[in-house]
Design an enzyme around this catalytic site. Structure first.
Site, PDB file in Angstrom:
ATOM      1  N   HIS A  11       1.930   4.183  -3.063  1.00  0.00           N
ATOM      2  CA  HIS A  11       1.884   5.644  -2.944  1.00  0.00           C
ATOM      3  C   HIS A  11       3.189   6.254  -3.451  1.00  0.00           C
ATOM      4  O   HIS A  11       3.192   7.188  -4.268  1.00  0.00           O
ATOM      5  CB  HIS A  11       1.705   6.053  -1.472  1.00  0.00           C
ATOM      6  N   HIS A  24       0.841  -1.206   0.000  1.00  0.00           N
ATOM      7  CA  HIS A  24       0.000   0.000   0.000  1.00  0.00           C
ATOM      8  C   HIS A  24       0.872   1.251   0.000  1.00  0.00           C
ATOM      9  O   HIS A  24       0.669   2.168  -0.806  1.00  0.00           O
ATOM     10  CB  HIS A  24      -0.907  -0.028   1.239  1.00  0.00           C
ATOM     11  N   GLU A  25       1.850   1.285   0.909  1.00  0.00           N
ATOM     12  CA  GLU A  25       2.709   2.461   1.013  1.00  0.00           C
ATOM     13  C   GLU A  25       3.657   2.580  -0.179  1.00  0.00           C
ATOM     14  O   GLU A  25       3.911   3.687  -0.684  1.00  0.00           O
ATOM     15  CB  GLU A  25       3.502   2.420   2.323  1.00  0.00           C
TER      16      GLU A  25
END
Length: 225
Positions: free
Chosen positions: A25, A21-22
């Site tokens: 980003h 997820h990170e």
């Protein structure tokens, strides 16, 4: 009684769900011209680069003990909107990249479940290891990713869904908005954890069941939530 197999499956699901997820980003920001995440070493798949003591360890364990949907957060990947060609548009793209990564991982788990569905019906489910993988790990992996996705899509600072405000807020107010995001987190965590506990009602659990739970059931050949 502590469910050791479930805890193992949850940990093995939660860590990659948060890390990817990170990284999503940071990678989206990098492709849009911002080198901040890469320069900070946050495009790494090493979990130690992303772990936040409270958000990655304490909060998920607390939610598991309380029987609530398991979600949490890692250290936010740094990015600088000043590098973007179109800050308002690109901020939304970066914000949605993390939830999109979680959706892809949940869909992959569902695809694996469908691919193994017939072998499971033909007797492979009698194998204990396969049964744990098929009936516990795959649903847990999918649900945790979906919980993270829908939780982060809430339009509340500092969650990813709040990036939509970058389109709605006049450009001259964006710097002030980014400042507010930095201080919104403590208030938000009180709303997530303390308020449901005090009032014995958890709107976040209801919301995640309605969204992530129902989508998870659609992705799998059997009910998982």
């Amino acid at each position: 009684m502590v469910n050791i197999p479930y805890i193992i499956c949850a940990v093995l699901s939660f860590i990659p769900a948060l890390v990817l997820h990170e990284v999503a980003h940071g990678y989206a920001a990098y492709k849009l011209g911002d080198p901040t995440a890469k320069a900070s070493g946050r495009l790494s798949l090493n979990p130690l680069k992303h772990i936040d003591l409270f958000g990655t360890v304490i909060l998920p364990l607390l939610l598991m003990v309380m029987g609530w949907p398991v979600f949490g957060y890692a250290k936010p990947v740094p990015y600088n909107p000043r590098y973007f060609k179109d800050p308002r548009r690109d901020d939304v793209i970066v914000g949605l990249a993390g939830p999109a990564a979680n959706l892809v991982m949940a869909a992959v788990a569902g695809a694996v479940a469908w691919a193994l569905y017939q072998p499971a019906l033909n007797g492979l489910i009698d194998n204990e290891f396969f049964a744990y993988f098929y009936l516990m790990f795959l649903p847990t992996f999918a649900l945790i990713n979906l919980f993270l996705m829908f939780f982060n899509l809430l339009p509340i600072p500092p969650l990813d869904g709040s990036s939509i405000f970058a389109i709605l807020i006049p450009a001259k107010y964006l710097p002030k908005y980014y400042q507010i995001q930095q201080y919104a987190f403590p208030i938000f965590m009180i709303a997530v954890v303390v308020v449901p506990y005090v009032f014995n009602f958890n709107p976040f659990s209801w919301y995640l069941g309605l969204t992530a739970g129902n989508l998870g059931n659609l992705l799998f050949p059997f009910q998982i939530y």
